[in-house]
Scaffold this motif. Structure first.
Motif, PDB file in Angstrom:
ATOM      1  N   MET A   1       5.325  -3.212   5.262  1.00  0.00           N
ATOM      2  CA  MET A   1       5.355  -2.974   3.815  1.00  0.00           C
ATOM      3  C   MET A   1       4.177  -3.655   3.126  1.00  0.00           C
ATOM      4  SD  MET A   1       9.412  -3.352   2.932  1.00  0.00           S
ATOM      5  CE  MET A   1      10.659  -2.467   3.871  1.00  0.00           C
ATOM      6  N   LEU A   2       3.803  -4.833   3.611  1.00  0.00           N
ATOM      7  CA  LEU A   2       2.658  -5.534   3.023  1.00  0.00           C
ATOM      8  C   LEU A   2       1.379  -4.723   3.216  1.00  0.00           C
ATOM      9  CD1 LEU A   2       1.630  -8.130   1.652  1.00  0.00           C
ATOM     10  CD2 LEU A   2       1.277  -9.082   3.953  1.00  0.00           C
ATOM     11  N   ILE A   3       1.213  -4.127   4.390  1.00  0.00           N
ATOM     12  CA  ILE A   3       0.047  -3.274   4.631  1.00  0.00           C
ATOM     13  C   ILE A   3       0.072  -2.091   3.662  1.00  0.00           C
ATOM     14  CG2 ILE A   3      -0.993  -1.677   6.288  1.00  0.00           C
ATOM     15  CD1 ILE A   3      -0.130  -3.614   8.496  1.00  0.00           C
ATOM     16  N   CYS A   4       1.259  -1.505   3.465  1.00  0.00           N
ATOM     17  CA  CYS A   4       1.367  -0.347   2.565  1.00  0.00           C
ATOM     18  C   CYS A   4       0.943  -0.691   1.141  1.00  0.00           C
ATOM     19  CB  CYS A   4       2.805   0.173   2.560  1.00  0.00           C
ATOM     20  SG  CYS A   4       3.317   1.030   4.056  1.00  0.00           S
ATOM     21  N   VAL A   5       1.309  -1.882   0.672  1.00  0.00           N
ATOM     22  CA  VAL A   5       1.057  -2.219  -0.721  1.00  0.00           C
ATOM     23  C   VAL A   5      -0.353  -2.760  -0.943  1.00  0.00           C
ATOM     24  CG1 VAL A   5       1.872  -4.628  -0.667  1.00  0.00           C
ATOM     25  CG2 VAL A   5       2.157  -3.269  -2.753  1.00  0.00           C
ATOM     26  N   ARG A   6      -0.981  -3.281   0.119  1.00  0.00           N
ATOM     27  CA  ARG A   6      -2.277  -3.910  -0.062  1.00  0.00           C
ATOM     28  C   ARG A   6      -3.459  -3.028   0.312  1.00  0.00           C
ATOM     29  NH1 ARG A   6      -2.365  -7.853  -3.427  1.00  0.00           N
ATOM     30  NH2 ARG A   6      -4.208  -8.734  -2.396  1.00  0.00           N
ATOM     31  N   THR A   7      -3.211  -1.942   1.055  1.00  0.00           N
ATOM     32  CA  THR A   7      -4.321  -1.133   1.537  1.00  0.00           C
ATOM     33  C   THR A   7      -4.693  -0.041   0.535  1.00  0.00           C
ATOM     34  OG1 THR A   7      -5.155   0.150   3.404  1.00  0.00           O
ATOM     35  CG2 THR A   7      -2.881   0.568   2.736  1.00  0.00           C
ATOM     36  N   SER A   8      -5.928   0.373   0.607  1.00  0.00           N
ATOM     37  CA  SER A   8      -6.385   1.530  -0.175  1.00  0.00           C
ATOM     38  C   SER A   8      -6.829   2.652   0.757  1.00  0.00           C
ATOM     39  CB  SER A   8      -7.551   1.123  -1.094  1.00  0.00           C
ATOM     40  OG  SER A   8      -8.622   0.589  -0.322  1.00  0.00           O
ATOM     41  N   HIS A   9      -6.517   2.512   2.050  1.00  0.00           N
ATOM     42  CA  HIS A   9      -6.903   3.488   3.068  1.00  0.00           C
ATOM     43  C   HIS A   9      -5.663   4.219   3.560  1.00  0.00           C
ATOM     44  CE1 HIS A   9      -8.370   5.108   6.906  1.00  0.00           C
ATOM     45  NE2 HIS A   9      -9.585   5.016   6.367  1.00  0.00           N
ATOM     46  N   LEU A  10      -5.689   5.539   3.525  1.00  0.00           N
ATOM     47  CA  LEU A  10      -4.506   6.321   3.876  1.00  0.00           C
ATOM     48  C   LEU A  10      -4.089   6.111   5.333  1.00  0.00           C
ATOM     49  CD1 LEU A  10      -2.491   8.339   2.700  1.00  0.00           C
ATOM     50  CD2 LEU A  10      -3.987  10.194   3.451  1.00  0.00           C
ATOM     51  N   GLY A  11      -5.069   5.932   6.224  1.00  0.00           N
ATOM     52  CA  GLY A  11      -4.740   5.705   7.622  1.00  0.00           C
ATOM     53  C   GLY A  11      -3.966   4.412   7.830  1.00  0.00           C
ATOM     54  N   LEU A  12      -4.389   3.339   7.154  1.00  0.00           N
ATOM     55  CA  LEU A  12      -3.662   2.078   7.256  1.00  0.00           C
ATOM     56  C   LEU A  12      -2.286   2.186   6.602  1.00  0.00           C
ATOM     57  CD1 LEU A  12      -6.436  -0.587   6.569  1.00  0.00           C
ATOM     58  CD2 LEU A  12      -5.234  -0.145   8.719  1.00  0.00           C
ATOM     59  N   PHE A  13      -2.208   2.941   5.523  1.00  0.00           N
ATOM     60  CA  PHE A  13      -0.908   3.170   4.884  1.00  0.00           C
ATOM     61  C   PHE A  13       0.041   3.866   5.859  1.00  0.00           C
ATOM     62  CE2 PHE A  13       2.001   5.772   2.321  1.00  0.00           C
ATOM     63  CZ  PHE A  13       2.557   4.791   1.511  1.00  0.00           C
ATOM     64  N   ALA A  14      -0.463   4.856   6.599  1.00  0.00           N
ATOM     65  CA  ALA A  14       0.359   5.549   7.600  1.00  0.00           C
ATOM     66  C   ALA A  14       0.818   4.580   8.683  1.00  0.00           C
ATOM     67  CB  ALA A  14      -0.428   6.702   8.216  1.00  0.00           C
ATOM     68  N   ALA A  15      -0.075   3.665   9.096  1.00  0.00           N
ATOM     69  CA  ALA A  15       0.291   2.673  10.107  1.00  0.00           C
ATOM     70  C   ALA A  15       1.409   1.766   9.598  1.00  0.00           C
ATOM     71  CB  ALA A  15      -0.932   1.841  10.493  1.00  0.00           C
ATOM     72  N   GLY A  16       1.339   1.389   8.311  1.00  0.00           N
ATOM     73  CA  GLY A  16       2.394   0.561   7.735  1.00  0.00           C
ATOM     74  C   GLY A  16       3.735   1.271   7.728  1.00  0.00           C
TER      75      GLY A  16
END
Length: 403
Positions: A99-114
């Motif tokens: 969830m932290l990755i989802c809220v802190r990233t601006s990259h869709l690929g990293l959001f998908a990983a989260g």
């Protein structure tokens, strides 16, 4: 000097009570449900903000389920290696990190990983909590304990979006993820305080063979190919219900507020009946709840395409909620009943994998039939699948539970 009878009475162990273990047993499930429920409605909106198309935004939500599906077998290995307590803790921390990755990233690929990490943690947590409760709770209370476990998780999933909505209204979209992070880390903190389970000793002179996933599949293939297939059908029906009610509301051109109200009322009925159903399973047997659960849902789904007004649609939706609610914990209880003492984590990993396959295939079948035939036909076929599940459960569930 007290009499022998008085002494024996005072030294006898007090009867088991679910209330005494409520916080350590069910607290993590409530918080884990709150955490996931808080972010689920926000995930597609965040994906859209990151530039995703509508189909890709929907895929981000699906990645949570895919992460759970693909992680069931690894979850069994983690639970076997670390034990149930630390697997629960690790699941909470891993979910919070996702969830932290989802809220802190601006990259869709990293959001998908989260999102995928949140699904992975879901698999580990669900398996570890089921394994722990199977060992920690006496057999006579097993169905009540596991039904309550499932019901509390649903209460959390139900309440999570409301907490997130209040946070988003006050602080913006990212606040939903912070609510989720706080909840799953709280679940990990409570999980860290539950006592470790004792490993049962081997019989004198007996060396226990090393259990693997392949040996589990081989040794329990009859259960997986009979009752396991019934559980797969159950999961397909139960996952489909989440799409049936809103899709048929849209077909009837109901206002979104009306559709949401009906969906919420069905969810409310769902959450009210889990404990009585668990008590019936403990006292009368698993069939007394498992079979009626599928029959009620099947009949309601067969009648759903015949509804044309709000009143009839509401009755059918409430029946679906009631049928699903009395089946709370049913899959976990059946898995616990048939799981061996040695190699339980591997067995439950395969069991949950079959359940997740059903959960993924049910909505896919509904979508295919709605596109190729009609929405009404798709819902009716789902009702027939529920009847098939009822027949499989009636035939394969033992007359008396396997302790």
């Amino acid at each position: 000097m007290p009499s022998p009878s008085a002494a024996s009475t005072s030294s006898s162990p007090s009867p088991f009570s679910l209330w005494r273990i409520a916080v350590p047993a069910f607290g993590p499930s409530l918080l884990f449900g709150l955490g996931e429920g808080a972010i689920l409605p926000i995930v597609p909106l965040t994906a859209r903000d990151l530039g995703a198309s509508v189909p890709i935004a929907a895929l981000m939500v699906a990645l949570i389920g895919i992460g759970s599906l693909l992680s069931n077998i690894p979850a069994s290995l983690i639970t076997m290696r670390w034990g149930e307590r630390w697997a629960i803790v690790a699941a909470g921390v891993w979910s919070g990190l996702g969830m932290l990755i989802c809220v802190r990233t601006s990259h869709l690929g990293l959001f998908a990983a989260g999102c995928f990490m949140v699904g992975m943690s879901q698999a580990v947590y669900n398996l570890a909590r089921q394994s722990y409760m199977t060992e920690a709770v006496p057999f006579a209370y097993r169905a009540r304990a596991l039904s309550t476990l499932g019901g509390v998780m649903r209460i959390g999933m139900f309440g999570g979006p409301f907490l997130a909505a209040a946070a988003v209204h006050a602080f913006g979209l990212a606040a939903a993820y912070w609510v989720g992070i706080a909840a799953v880390l709280g679940a990990a903190a409570i999980g860290a305080r539950i006592p470790d389970l004792e490993v049962p000793p081997a019989a004198p002179g007996q060396v226990q063979a090393r259990t693997t996933i392949l040996s589990t599949l081989r040794d329990h293939r009859r259960v997986f190919l009979t009752l396991g297939l019934g559980v797969l059908l159950v999961s397909a029906v139960r996952a489909s219900r989440q799409a049936v009610i809103p899709l048929w509301a849209d077909h009837l051109a109901l206002a979104p507020s009306t559709a949401s109200l009906v969906y919420g009322l069905a969810g409310g009925v769902d959450m009210l009946v889990f404990y009585p159903a668990g008590k019936v399973m403990d006292q009368k047997g698993r069939r007394w709840v498992a079979v009626p659960s599928m029959l009620v849902m099947g009949l309601a789904m067969l009648l759903m395409p015949l509804t044309s007004g709000v009143a009839a649609f509401l009755i059918a939706s409430l029946a679906i909620g009631f049928g699903n609610g009395i089946g709370s914990g049913m899959i976990m209880t059946l898995g616990a009943d048939h799981s061996p003492r040695h190699g339980r984590a591997q067995f439950l990993g395969v069991w949950r994998l079959m359940s997740d396959i059903g959960s993924s295939s049910g909505p896919a079948l509904l979508s295919f039939l709605a596109a190729s035939l009609s929405l009404g036909a798709g819902i009716a076929v789902t009702g027939l699948v529920a009847f098939a599940a009822a027949g499989a459960l009636a035939y394969w569930i033992p007359q008396r539970p396997v302790s």
